[in-house]
Design an enzyme around this catalytic site. Structure first.
Site, PDB file in Angstrom:
ATOM      1  N   ASN A  12      -9.186   7.102 -17.035  1.00  0.00           N
ATOM      2  CA  ASN A  12     -10.594   7.598 -17.631  1.00  0.00           C
ATOM      3  C   ASN A  12     -11.366   6.087 -16.893  1.00  0.00           C
ATOM      4  O   ASN A  12     -11.366   5.115 -17.461  1.00  0.00           O
ATOM      5  CB  ASN A  12     -10.526   7.460 -19.214  1.00  0.00           C
ATOM      6  CG  ASN A  12     -12.103   7.540 -19.462  1.00  0.00           C
ATOM      7  OD1 ASN A  12     -13.181   7.710 -18.577  1.00  0.00           O
ATOM      8  ND2 ASN A  12     -12.500   7.620 -20.718  1.00  0.00           N
ATOM      9  N   TRP A  13     -11.812   6.515 -15.766  1.00  0.00           N
ATOM     10  CA  TRP A  13     -12.459   5.398 -15.361  1.00  0.00           C
ATOM     11  C   TRP A  13     -13.856   4.937 -15.784  1.00  0.00           C
ATOM     12  O   TRP A  13     -14.563   4.027 -15.407  1.00  0.00           O
ATOM     13  CB  TRP A  13     -12.794   5.591 -13.612  1.00  0.00           C
ATOM     14  CG  TRP A  13     -11.363   5.883 -12.683  1.00  0.00           C
ATOM     15  CD1 TRP A  13     -10.418   5.637 -13.422  1.00  0.00           C
ATOM     16  CD2 TRP A  13     -11.488   6.234 -11.512  1.00  0.00           C
ATOM     17  NE1 TRP A  13      -9.386   5.883 -12.423  1.00  0.00           N
ATOM     18  CE2 TRP A  13     -10.034   6.361 -11.263  1.00  0.00           C
ATOM     19  CE3 TRP A  13     -12.238   6.469 -10.680  1.00  0.00           C
ATOM     20  CZ2 TRP A  13      -9.546   6.631  -9.981  1.00  0.00           C
ATOM     21  CZ3 TRP A  13     -11.756   6.732  -9.224  1.00  0.00           C
ATOM     22  CH2 TRP A  13     -10.472   6.832  -8.981  1.00  0.00           C
ATOM     23  N   LYS A  14     -14.426   5.743 -16.771  1.00  0.00           N
ATOM     24  CA  LYS A  14     -15.639   5.433 -17.364  1.00  0.00           C
ATOM     25  C   LYS A  14     -16.890   5.270 -16.448  1.00  0.00           C
ATOM     26  O   LYS A  14     -16.863   6.030 -15.361  1.00  0.00           O
ATOM     27  CB  LYS A  14     -15.430   4.194 -18.352  1.00  0.00           C
ATOM     28  CG  LYS A  14     -14.363   4.575 -19.444  1.00  0.00           C
ATOM     29  CD  LYS A  14     -14.185   3.577 -20.708  1.00  0.00           C
ATOM     30  CE  LYS A  14     -13.045   4.058 -21.300  1.00  0.00           C
ATOM     31  NZ  LYS A  14     -12.954   3.274 -22.487  1.00  0.00           N
ATOM     32  N   HIS A  98     -14.803  11.943 -26.247  1.00  0.00           N
ATOM     33  CA  HIS A  98     -14.530  10.541 -26.191  1.00  0.00           C
ATOM     34  C   HIS A  98     -15.141   9.655 -27.305  1.00  0.00           C
ATOM     35  O   HIS A  98     -16.392   9.880 -27.531  1.00  0.00           O
ATOM     36  CB  HIS A  98     -14.619   9.804 -24.833  1.00  0.00           C
ATOM     37  CG  HIS A  98     -14.172   8.455 -24.696  1.00  0.00           C
ATOM     38  ND1 HIS A  98     -14.566   7.390 -25.388  1.00  0.00           N
ATOM     39  CD2 HIS A  98     -12.736   8.231 -24.151  1.00  0.00           C
ATOM     40  CE1 HIS A  98     -13.841   6.347 -24.903  1.00  0.00           C
ATOM     41  NE2 HIS A  98     -12.898   6.839 -24.345  1.00  0.00           N
ATOM     42  N   GLU A 100     -16.738   6.928 -27.260  1.00  0.00           N
ATOM     43  CA  GLU A 100     -18.043   6.196 -26.758  1.00  0.00           C
ATOM     44  C   GLU A 100     -18.971   7.470 -26.943  1.00  0.00           C
ATOM     45  O   GLU A 100     -20.261   6.952 -27.246  1.00  0.00           O
ATOM     46  CB  GLU A 100     -17.705   5.958 -25.253  1.00  0.00           C
ATOM     47  CG  GLU A 100     -16.979   4.483 -25.396  1.00  0.00           C
ATOM     48  CD  GLU A 100     -16.029   4.089 -24.295  1.00  0.00           C
ATOM     49  OE1 GLU A 100     -16.118   4.803 -23.208  1.00  0.00           O
ATOM     50  OE2 GLU A 100     -15.336   3.383 -24.244  1.00  0.00           O
ATOM     51  N   GLU A 170      -7.281   8.207 -29.757  1.00  0.00           N
ATOM     52  CA  GLU A 170      -7.686   6.891 -29.266  1.00  0.00           C
ATOM     53  C   GLU A 170      -8.114   6.033 -30.723  1.00  0.00           C
ATOM     54  O   GLU A 170      -9.326   6.430 -30.782  1.00  0.00           O
ATOM     55  CB  GLU A 170      -8.598   6.874 -28.332  1.00  0.00           C
ATOM     56  CG  GLU A 170      -8.130   7.636 -27.067  1.00  0.00           C
ATOM     57  CD  GLU A 170      -8.880   7.229 -25.893  1.00  0.00           C
ATOM     58  OE1 GLU A 170      -8.308   6.630 -24.852  1.00  0.00           O
ATOM     59  OE2 GLU A 170     -10.258   7.428 -25.822  1.00  0.00           O
ATOM     60  N   GLY A 176     -10.541  -1.162 -25.338  1.00  0.00           N
ATOM     61  CA  GLY A 176     -11.375  -1.976 -24.686  1.00  0.00           C
ATOM     62  C   GLY A 176     -11.044  -3.609 -25.519  1.00  0.00           C
ATOM     63  O   GLY A 176     -12.008  -4.312 -24.934  1.00  0.00           O
ATOM     64  N   SER A 216      -6.431   0.142 -24.953  1.00  0.00           N
ATOM     65  CA  SER A 216      -5.607  -1.153 -24.509  1.00  0.00           C
ATOM     66  C   SER A 216      -4.119  -0.808 -24.183  1.00  0.00           C
ATOM     67  O   SER A 216      -3.535  -1.585 -24.111  1.00  0.00           O
ATOM     68  CB  SER A 216      -5.596  -2.016 -25.495  1.00  0.00           C
ATOM     69  OG  SER A 216      -7.129  -2.346 -25.785  1.00  0.00           O
ATOM     70  N   GLY A 237      -8.002   3.186 -19.841  1.00  0.00           N
ATOM     71  CA  GLY A 237      -9.376   2.948 -19.487  1.00  0.00           C
ATOM     72  C   GLY A 237      -9.223   1.821 -18.631  1.00  0.00           C
ATOM     73  O   GLY A 237      -8.916   2.103 -17.283  1.00  0.00           O
ATOM     74  N   GLY A 238      -9.367   0.508 -18.923  1.00  0.00           N
ATOM     75  CA  GLY A 238      -9.671  -0.537 -18.320  1.00  0.00           C
ATOM     76  C   GLY A 238      -8.537  -0.704 -17.089  1.00  0.00           C
ATOM     77  O   GLY A 238      -8.679  -1.169 -15.761  1.00  0.00           O
TER      78      GLY A 238
HETATM   79  P1  13P Z   1      -9.212   0.897 -22.781  1.00  0.00           P
HETATM   80  O1  13P Z   1      -7.727   1.222 -22.039  1.00  0.00           O
HETATM   81  O2  13P Z   1      -9.949   0.118 -21.714  1.00  0.00           O
HETATM   82  O3  13P Z   1      -8.828   0.152 -24.021  1.00  0.00           O
HETATM   83  O4  13P Z   1      -9.726   2.421 -23.126  1.00  0.00           O
HETATM   84  C1  13P Z   1      -9.082   3.244 -23.327  1.00  0.00           C
HETATM   85  C2  13P Z   1     -10.053   4.580 -23.370  1.00  0.00           C
HETATM   86  O5  13P Z   1     -10.986   4.637 -24.024  1.00  0.00           O
HETATM   87  C3  13P Z   1      -9.622   5.500 -22.483  1.00  0.00           C
HETATM   88  O6  13P Z   1     -10.238   6.889 -22.752  1.00  0.00           O
END
Ligand code: 13P
Length: 254
Positions: A12-14, A98, A100, A170, A176, A216, A237-238
């Site tokens: 997930n590149w956000k 998600h 967020e 999640e 993050g 993470s 994510g990251g």
């Molecule tokens: P991180 O891997 O950066 O913690 O993000 C997880 C995430 O929200 C994937 O959708």
């Protein structure tokens, strides 16, 4: 590792990556992951890079996902993107609900369920996200929150549609933050979600649905997380923003 369910690892590149950066990353992933057949691999770029990435992944084992979509099919919804538009770019998956978006866009379980129905109507596979906050976990409400989210966000889906649905657990406190759920915490939550699915649908459906862990995930913890019996992949994510770390997560999971 043998598991009935095929692992699915998605990046997930956000809100990251210009088109040029996205193409760079995909070129690297294609090089690194060309031989991987054991895992379903998905990249979820921002909308603006979907067209370019769609072309770039055509001849590869990478599948395309979007990060969100509208519950509506067309019309006066300024700034929104509908399922049909995603289909034009050969998108197969769409992340829905998600944390967020639940937090910043105030997305409700009911809205997420309507989006999931719209995704299925267009033959897109939703990746439906659930997860508790730290305050909810500390108040002993994790199971209650997860059950409400799972029931609410999947409301109205059929058993057949569940076979084409992925769930991502999640925990919000692990996104993050560098704090990963322990393998035991992840396993417990995944097993609980599977029990809720068994109640909502049936045992067979619950056994087939893939549940990803997100929060993470990195090369150093991927193997242990993926070895848990109810963890069927990762939503990254990251660490998905860089070819080395995403490729290593995949390789360490096999
Ligand atoms: P991180 O891997 O950066 O913690 O993000 C997880 C995430 O929200 C994937 O959708």
């Amino acid at each position: 590792m043998t598991k009935d369910r095929k692992l699915i690892i998605a990046g997930n590149w956000k809100m990251n990556k210009t088109v040029a950066e996205a193409l760079d990353l995909v070129a690297g992933l294609k090089r690194e992951l060309a031989n991987v057949k054991e895992v379903d691999l998905v990249v979820c770029p921002p909308f603006t890079a979907l067209g370019a990435v769609a072309q770039a992944v055509l001849d590869s084992n990478l599948r395309l996902g979007a990060q969100n979509m509208s519950e509506h099919n067309f019309g006066a919804f300024t700034g929104e993107i509908c399922a049909g538009m995603l289909k034009e770019f050969s998108v197969r998956y769409v992340i829905l609900g998600h944390s967020e978006r639940r937090q910043y866009q105030k997305e409700s379980d009911a809205l997420i369920a309507r989006k999931a129905a719209a995704a299925h109507a267009a033959s897109l596979k939703p990746i439906v996200c659930v997860g508790e906050t730290l305050a909810e976990r500390e108040a002993g409400r994790m199971e209650n929150v997860l059950e409400t989210q799972v029931r609410g966000s999947l409301a109205g889906l059929s058993k057949t549609q569940m076979d084409e649905t992925v769930i991502a657990y999640e925990p919000v406190w692990a996104i993050g933050t560098g704090k990963t759920a322990t393998t035991q915490q992840a396993q417990e939550a995944h097993a609980f979600i599977r029990r809720v699915l068994a109640g909502l649908f049936d045992e067979a459906v619950a056994r087939r649905v893939r549940i990803q862990y997100g929060g993470s995930v990195k090369p150093s913890n991927a193997r242990e997380l993926m070895s848990q019996p109810d963890v069927d992949g990762a939503l990254v994510g990251g660490a998905s923003l860089e070819e080395r770390s995403f490729a290593d997560i995949v390789k360490n999971s096999i």
